[in-house]
Design an enzyme around this catalytic site. Structure first.
Site, short mmCIF file in Angstrom:
data_model
loop_
_atom_site.label_atom_id
_atom_site.label_comp_id
_atom_site.label_asym_id
_atom_site.label_seq_id
_atom_site.Cartn_x
_atom_site.Cartn_y
_atom_site.Cartn_z
N ASP A 26 0.86 -1.18 0.00
CA ASP A 26 0.00 0.00 0.00
C ASP A 26 0.90 1.23 0.00
OD1 ASP A 26 -1.66 2.16 0.69
OD2 ASP A 26 -2.99 0.88 1.87
N ASP A 92 -5.14 15.03 -16.87
CA ASP A 92 -5.61 16.27 -17.50
C ASP A 92 -6.55 17.05 -16.59
OD1 ASP A 92 -7.36 14.04 -17.83
OD2 ASP A 92 -8.49 15.13 -19.36
N TYR A 115 -10.34 15.47 -6.85
CA TYR A 115 -9.45 14.54 -7.56
C TYR A 115 -8.33 15.30 -8.26
CZ TYR A 115 -7.81 11.54 -11.35
OH TYR A 115 -7.01 10.84 -12.23
N LYS A 119 -4.30 15.16 -7.33
CA LYS A 119 -3.31 14.73 -8.32
C LYS A 119 -2.26 15.80 -8.54
CE LYS A 119 -3.16 11.45 -10.40
NZ LYS A 119 -2.42 10.20 -10.11
#
Length: 270
Positions: A26, A92, A115, A119
Site C-alpha cells: 500500500d 488532465d 481529484y 493529483k
C-alpha cells in the site's frame, strides 16, 4: 489497468519486472514502502497507484489526498533513497478547461475537483522528493484490465439499446497499451520533469461513444446532453486536450486507433 500494461510493455523489451498491487504494498504505508523498495533495489520505479474515483473523492477528500499526494510522495522518496528515477502518472483534470487549444506542460493548472487537486499535489510531492522524476499527465484512460468508459458503453448499449452521453466535455481518450509503451521508452533517457503523453486527436464523450458502437458493430441509439443536464458530484473540465512543448516528445496513435487496438485485444482475451 495501466499497471498491467506497463508490466507487459516492460517485459516485452526484456526488463525484469517486480509488480506489486495494493495487497503487496500500500503506497500510503510509509514504513513498508521504505523497507520494500530497497529490498527489491529496482533500477527504476513506475507508480501507477492512484485514487481514480473522481466523484468519490468529493465525498472523501482525505482518502484521495492520502493516496494521490501522500502516497505519491512516499514512493518517490523511497526511489530517491536508492538513486532510482521514478515515473508518476497524473491527469488532465489538473486543468480548468477554460482554454480552447491543447494544454502544454507550462500552462498553469487550476483543478476544479478534489481529484484534480490531489493529483496536482501529488505532482509536487513527487518532484520535491526525487530530482530524477518523470511526471506524466495523460487522459481518459481505457484498457483491457480494468473498468473503463468503453466497457460501460458496450454493456449499456447491449442491455438498453440507448445511451445518453455528454457532448460538452472534450479530451483525448488514451489506450493504456499505447501509453504503457511510451512510459517504458521514457526510461531510456533522462529527460526529467513534466510530460504530457496522450492519444492523438480529440473528441467529446458523445463522439467517443458513437465511435465505440460503430467500431464494435453494436446497434445503439446514442443521444447527447450537456454537463448541466447530467450533473455529477465532481466538476470536470470542459476542454482538457493535452499537447506538448517538449523537443523530444512522445506522440501516441490517434484515439480511434487506440480504440481499434483495444477492441482487438478484448476480442482475443475472450
Amino acid at each position: 489497468m495501466l499497471g498491467r500494461d506497463v508490466v507487459r510493455a516492460a517485459e516485452f523489451v526484456n526488463h525484469e519486472v517486480v509488480a506489486l498491487d495494493i495487497a503487496d504494498l500500500d503506497v500510503t504505508e510509509a514504513r513498508r514502502v521504505r523497507r520494500t523498495v530497497p529490498q527489491i533495489a529496482p533500477d527504476a520505479v513506475i507508480n501507477c497507484a492512484a485514487w481514480t474515483d473522481v466523484d468519490g473523492a468529493e465525498a472523501d477528500p482525505a482518502g484521495a489526498e492520502r493516496v494521490n499526494a501522500g502516497g505519491a510522495g512516499i514512493v518517490s522518496a523511497a526511489a530517491a533513497e536508492i538513486g532510482a528515477p521514478i515515473i508518476h502518472l497524473s491527469t488532465d483534470y489538473v486543468f480548468d478547461g477554460e482554454k480552447r487549444h491543447p494544454y502544454i506542460e507550462s500552462d498553469t493548472p487550476r483543478p476544479l475537483s478534489v481529484y484534480g487537486a490531489t493529483k496536482l499535489a501529488g505532482e509536487h510531492e513527487v518532484a520535491a522528493a526525487n530530482p530524477q522524476h518523470f511526471v506524466v499527465r495523460s487522459s481518459w484512460l481505457f484498457g483491457a484490465n480494468g473498468r473503463n468508459f468503453v466497457e460501460t458503453m458496450l454493456r449499456l448499449g447491449r442491455e438498453l439499446g440507448e445511451v445518453v452521453v455528454v457532448r460538452d466535455q472534450v479530451g483525448c481518450p488514451t489506450y493504456t497499451g499505447h501509453l504503457a509503451d511510451a512510459l517504458v521508452r521514457l526510461l531510456d533517457g533522462d529527460d526529467y520533469g513534466l510530460h504530457h503523453i496522450a492519444a492523438g486527436g480529440a473528441c467529446s464523450w458523445f463522439e467517443f461513444a458513437v465511435e465505440i458502437f460503430e467500431q464494435a458493430g453494436v446497434e445503439c441509439r446514442t443521444l447527447s446532453c450537456t454537463t448541466e443536464e447530467f450533473p455529477l458530484p465532481a466538476r470536470r473540465p470542459a476542454y482538457s486536450v493535452l499537447g506538448t512543448e517538449r523537443d523530444y516528445a512522445f506522440y501516441l496513435p490517434d484515439w480511434q486507433e487506440g480504440l481499434r487496438s483495444y477492441l482487438v485485444e478484448r476480442a482475443v482475451a475472450r
